[in-house]
Design an enzyme around this catalytic site. Structure first.
Site, PDB file in Angstrom:
ATOM      1  CB  SER A 186      -6.009  -1.015   4.188  1.00  0.00           C
ATOM      2  OG  SER A 186      -6.139  -1.644   5.449  1.00  0.00           O
TER       3      SER A 186
ATOM      4  CG  ASP B  14     -13.866  -3.902   4.614  1.00  0.00           C
ATOM      5  OD1 ASP B  14     -13.519  -3.804   5.809  1.00  0.00           O
ATOM      6  OD2 ASP B  14     -13.133  -3.539   3.671  1.00  0.00           O
TER       7      ASP B  14
ATOM      8  CG  HIS C 115     -10.631  -1.689   5.845  1.00  0.00           C
ATOM      9  ND1 HIS C 115     -10.723  -2.825   5.069  1.00  0.00           N
ATOM     10  CD2 HIS C 115      -9.310  -1.487   6.088  1.00  0.00           C
ATOM     11  CE1 HIS C 115      -9.504  -3.291   4.845  1.00  0.00           C
ATOM     12  NE2 HIS C 115      -8.634  -2.504   5.456  1.00  0.00           N
TER      13      HIS C 115
END
EC number: 3.1.1.-
Length: 349
Positions: free
Chosen positions: A38, A316, A319
């Site tokens: 991600s 978040d 990340h």
């Protein structure tokens, strides 16, 4: 520690020089291929049946194209590297790319992706590292990209975090933490990594930047679940250390065994220091900028975010913000956190 802080400060001084110098050089490499999770994903998970997707607001709040599937408020690390390499546009995700795009570059990264095939399976569909390489093989063969061109392309890999976050430190439905010690698990991951890296070499990769795992114990998620109220989760960071040590050794092993290729290790872990972040203008290093519901990892849809995103390290609960991504990308480009080669040096080969 002092060296890491000093390097970070040098980065700030050097930043303005890059744009002027690079503008005169034009595109630095003929193509750029991205593999990972991600941290590098720029939209591949949008079309998958998975909970690991972020094609909604407030993700992309500072990105010109809005929510695209990037796990940040703005650009991710490959986006910034593409800019530094003077590409005219960002490297497109595999799921929306035609084979012809393989002549310029493709991003194969998938949120939740791991070295182990079972990693993140509880999230739904995920493109593992093994599958990403399979997709790459298919694309370059279909497009008939010449081997001599593939040899000149840049390859960046960021994989391994989910093998800890969404496997080793998440017992159900996984059992790896029962089977392996920290060192044994790292050895197991590196054995697979060696095989996959060799596959990329066989497919023409000769300029490869391998990113280590960051201080996962300092993410808001792991602080909440494993921190015990005393800051970073030391146990989690301790687990990651042997993986990074072995990955760096693997890079040197490949440089020794494959004289026609250059591999470099990007050490994010060692450069992460609250004081260094503070000196670079960050003021919040242990909390998310966006609203995250209790027990969750990703931003809540259309909920408030912090007023000044550039002062936060984390967007978040896992990340990074665009500002933090910028620090990592430019430090890797300049060679401040790489060994033995900078990304800019790889590009010049």
């Amino acid at each position: 520690m002092a060296e890491a802080i000093f390097k970070a400060l040098l980065l700030v001084i050097a930043t303005t020089a890059f744009a002027t110098t690079e503008a005169a050089l034009g595109q630095r490499v003929p193509c750029y291929f991205v593999f990972g999770d991600s941290v590098f994903d720029n939209g591949n998970n949008n079309v998958l049946n998975t909970s690991a997707k972020v094609n909604y607001s407030p993700y992309g709040i500072d990105f010109a194209r809005g929510p695209t599937g990037r796990f940040s408020n703005g650009r991710n690390i490959p986006d910034i590297i593409a800019e530094l390499m003077r590409f005219s546009d960002y490297i497109p995700p595999f799921t929306g790319a035609s084979p012809e795009q393989a002549h310029i570059g493709i991003n194969y990264a998938s949120g939740g992706g791991g070295i182990r095939e079972e990693t993140s399976q509880h999230l739904g569909e995920i493109i593992s590292f093994k599958k990403q390489i399979k997709n790459h093989r298919s694309m370059i063969m279909t497009a008939k990209v010449p081997e001599e061109k593939l040899n000149k392309c840049l390859y960046t890999i960021n994989i391994g975090s989910n093998d800890y976050l969404n496997n080793y430190f998440m017992p159900a439905p996984y059992m790896t933490n029962k089977k392996f010690s920290f060192d044994e698990y790292a050895d197991s991951l590196i054995r697979s990594y060696r095989s996959y890296l060799k596959s990329l070499y066989v497919l023409g990769a000769r300029k490869v930047a391998v990113f280590g795992v960051s201080k996962l114990g300092c993410t808001p998620r792991m602080i909440a679940s494993h921190g015990g109220g005393n800051g970073c989760a030391a146990e989690v960071n301790k687990a990651v250390e042997p993986f990074n040590k072995n990955l760096k050794a693997l890079v040197y092993e490949f440089n020794r065994d494959f004289a026609d290729a250059k591999f470099t290790f990007v050490d994010i872990f060692s450069g992460q220091s609250p004081f260094a972040f503070f000196m670079l203008g960050f003021r919040v290093t242990d909390k998310s900028c966006c609203t995250v519901k209790p027990g969750e990892e990703l931003c809540a849809t259309n909920e408030p975010v912090c007023p000044v995103q550039r002062r936060y390290v984390y967007w978040d609960n896992v990340h990074s913000t665009e500002a933090a991504n910028m620090v990592v990308a430019k430090a890797a480009y300049a060679g401040l956190i790489t060994s033995p080669y900078s990304l800019s040096w790889l590009a010049r080969l």
